[in-house]
Design a protein around this motif. Structure first.
Motif, mmCIF file in Angstrom:
data_model
loop_
_atom_site.group_PDB
_atom_site.id
_atom_site.type_symbol
_atom_site.label_atom_id
_atom_site.label_comp_id
_atom_site.label_asym_id
_atom_site.label_seq_id
_atom_site.Cartn_x
_atom_site.Cartn_y
_atom_site.Cartn_z
ATOM 1 N N UNK A 62 -89.159 -5.651 102.764
ATOM 2 C CA UNK A 62 -90.303 -5.215 101.965
ATOM 3 C C UNK A 62 -91.017 -6.393 101.308
ATOM 4 N N UNK A 63 -90.307 -7.516 101.170
ATOM 5 C CA UNK A 63 -90.924 -8.711 100.602
ATOM 6 C C UNK A 63 -91.692 -9.450 101.698
ATOM 7 N N UNK A 64 -92.845 -9.965 101.337
ATOM 8 C CA UNK A 64 -93.652 -10.700 102.311
ATOM 9 C C UNK A 64 -93.284 -12.182 102.359
ATOM 10 N N UNK A 65 -92.481 -12.617 101.403
ATOM 11 C CA UNK A 65 -92.070 -14.019 101.354
ATOM 12 C C UNK A 65 -90.558 -14.105 101.293
ATOM 13 N N UNK A 66 -90.039 -15.266 101.660
ATOM 14 C CA UNK A 66 -88.601 -15.501 101.594
ATOM 15 C C UNK A 66 -88.229 -16.047 100.219
ATOM 16 N N UNK A 67 -86.944 -16.084 99.932
ATOM 17 C CA UNK A 67 -86.477 -16.644 98.672
ATOM 18 C C UNK A 67 -86.860 -18.113 98.575
ATOM 19 N N UNK A 68 -86.727 -18.849 99.653
ATOM 20 C CA UNK A 68 -87.070 -20.267 99.654
ATOM 21 C C UNK A 68 -88.554 -20.474 99.359
ATOM 22 N N UNK A 69 -89.411 -19.637 99.938
ATOM 23 C CA UNK A 69 -90.849 -19.753 99.689
ATOM 24 C C UNK A 69 -91.189 -19.443 98.233
ATOM 25 N N UNK A 70 -90.522 -18.453 97.666
ATOM 26 C CA UNK A 70 -90.759 -18.119 96.257
ATOM 27 C C UNK A 70 -90.320 -19.255 95.345
ATOM 28 N N UNK A 71 -89.177 -19.865 95.651
ATOM 29 C CA UNK A 71 -88.696 -20.981 94.837
ATOM 30 C C UNK A 71 -89.638 -22.175 94.921
ATOM 31 N N UNK A 72 -90.185 -22.422 96.105
ATOM 32 C CA UNK A 72 -91.155 -23.512 96.246
ATOM 33 C C UNK A 72 -92.424 -23.225 95.446
ATOM 34 N N UNK A 92 -90.440 -14.920 88.949
ATOM 35 C CA UNK A 92 -89.118 -14.867 88.328
ATOM 36 C C UNK A 92 -88.385 -13.591 88.716
ATOM 37 N N UNK A 93 -89.107 -12.469 88.662
ATOM 38 C CA UNK A 93 -88.484 -11.195 89.014
ATOM 39 C C UNK A 93 -88.114 -11.161 90.496
ATOM 40 N N UNK A 94 -89.017 -11.636 91.338
ATOM 41 C CA UNK A 94 -88.788 -11.572 92.784
ATOM 42 C C UNK A 94 -87.604 -12.443 93.191
#
Length: 373
Positions: free
Chosen positions: A272-282, A329-331
């Motif tokens: 359901x997320x359009x981005x990965x955890x790594x992309x969000x952290x970047x 932060x939430x994601x």
């Protein structure tokens, strides 16, 4: 429409629960910001009156903080537009529909599980396919020409008969599959209806967090839809219809099914997320570079401006950096919770392989009891 949106936003972000009127807008009281870790006061609902009493000393110039309640940051962000950075956990909201969908998908792909669900009350059920090979080519060099022709003719006739038998068997299997599908749908509908009746399926949602990775209500839905008929009959007679994995013995096959469905559920939620955890952290790191100072837990990030222009070229149009920061932060927290749940499920499979022969249900108790703090 705009006025309706404004009014709905005001009620969602500022209203207090009231035993007298349901929800109420309370001027001044709604000016107090929220803290779950160290609030100064909490609301006391006294019907027509809402009172606030200090629970700790307020220093001169210190902001007075109220506790809105103990909820996950998903609710705070959606309803209040903020994230409580002192919150001890992030949460992932899961609907009963998500759980049912993943369970039924696994059920329809697993023939053995279907047999288990439809087996009579006194047995698990088994499927044995009897077959025989009538196509034997008899070639004996000592046979004469006529005898060999007779053998070949008999072999051809046997092959034709065998083909007819296979066709009939295929048609019978197709009819049995249709009957089995109808029976399975009936069994599933009966169990879904009962789960609705006892309140496990409804308008509510489940919250997965590091504090409670596997809510008992969520696990109960998976187990009920997967259990054998005799087990469901016993479940219906219970007074408490929520299965407590931390204290109850659960059949090893049911546990394996539970962990498999949970892994499927984690995958579905991650998609359901359009981005990965790594992309969000970047992206979060890039956003921090544009903040005036590092973000401290419990504080609001400040924006750095170059003249009158906000130096955040990666921001979507109309999005404030504070809002993007809260969303990220939430994601990130939600994705880490899902990773933790996936890791625990995989560890349960490994534990089950290593501890084969030990008491059934032990692996489940190790995980669920350890995570319910």
């Amino acid at each position: 429409i705009e006025d309706l949106r404004w009014a709905a936003s005001v009620v969602a972000s500022r209203a207090f629960d009231s035993s007298a009127v349901g929800v109420a807008l309370v001027p001044f009281a709604d000016a107090l910001n929220h803290s779950s870790a160290s609030p100064h006061t909490r609301m006391d609902d006294r019907g027509q009156i809402l009172t606030f009493h200090l629970e700790r000393t307020v220093s001169e110039g210190e902001e007075i903080l109220n506790c809105y309640g103990h909820h996950g940051n998903t609710q705070w962000l959606l309803n209040g537009g903020f994230v409580d950075r002192s919150n001890p956990f992030e949460d992932v909201v899961v609907t009963p529909a998500d759980v049912v969908s993943c369970t039924l998908a696994h059920l329809r792909e697993n023939r053995e599980l279907q047999v288990r669900c439809l087996a009579p009350s006194d047995e698990r059920g088994s499927s044995i396919a009897d077959g025989r090979d009538n196509r034997e080519l008899v070639q004996d060099r000592t046979l004469g020409v006529e005898e060999r022709e007779v053998c070949e003719r008999n072999a051809c006739e046997a092959q034709d008969d065998d083909g007819q038998e296979h066709q009939e068997e295929a048609e019978e299997e197709e009819e049995e599959d249709e009957e089995g599908s109808t029976a399975l749908n009936g069994a599933v509908c009966a169990r879904l209806s009962f789960l609705q009746e006892v309140g496990l399926i409804g308008d509510h949602t489940f919250s997965i967090s590091s504090v409670d990775l596997l809510p008992d209500g969520l696990a109960t839905i998976v187990l009920v839809l997967s259990m054998a008929r005799r087990e469901f009959a016993g479940y219906r007679s219970r007074s408490d219809h929520v299965i407590d994995l931390a204290s109850e013995d659960v059949d090893a096959d049911l546990l394996q099914c539970l962990y498999t469905v949970l892994l499927r559920l984690v995958t579905a939620l991650e998609q359901k997320f359009k981005t990965s955890l790594e992309e969000d952290l970047q992206l979060l790191a890039s956003l921090h570079e544009y903040l005036e100072e590092p973000v401290v837990m419990g504080t609001t990030p400040k924006r750095r401006r170059d003249g009158d222009e906000l130096a955040t070229p990666f921001l979507p149009p109309g999005v404030r950096p504070e809002n993007l920061h809260n969303v990220l932060l939430l994601r990130v927290g939600q994705k880490r919770v899902l990773q933790e749940l996936r890791r625990h499920c995989e560890e349960c499979f490994l534990s089950g392989d290593e501890d084969e022969g030990e008491e059934e249900g032990g692996a489940a108790r190790d995980v669920t009891a350890g995570d319910k703090k």
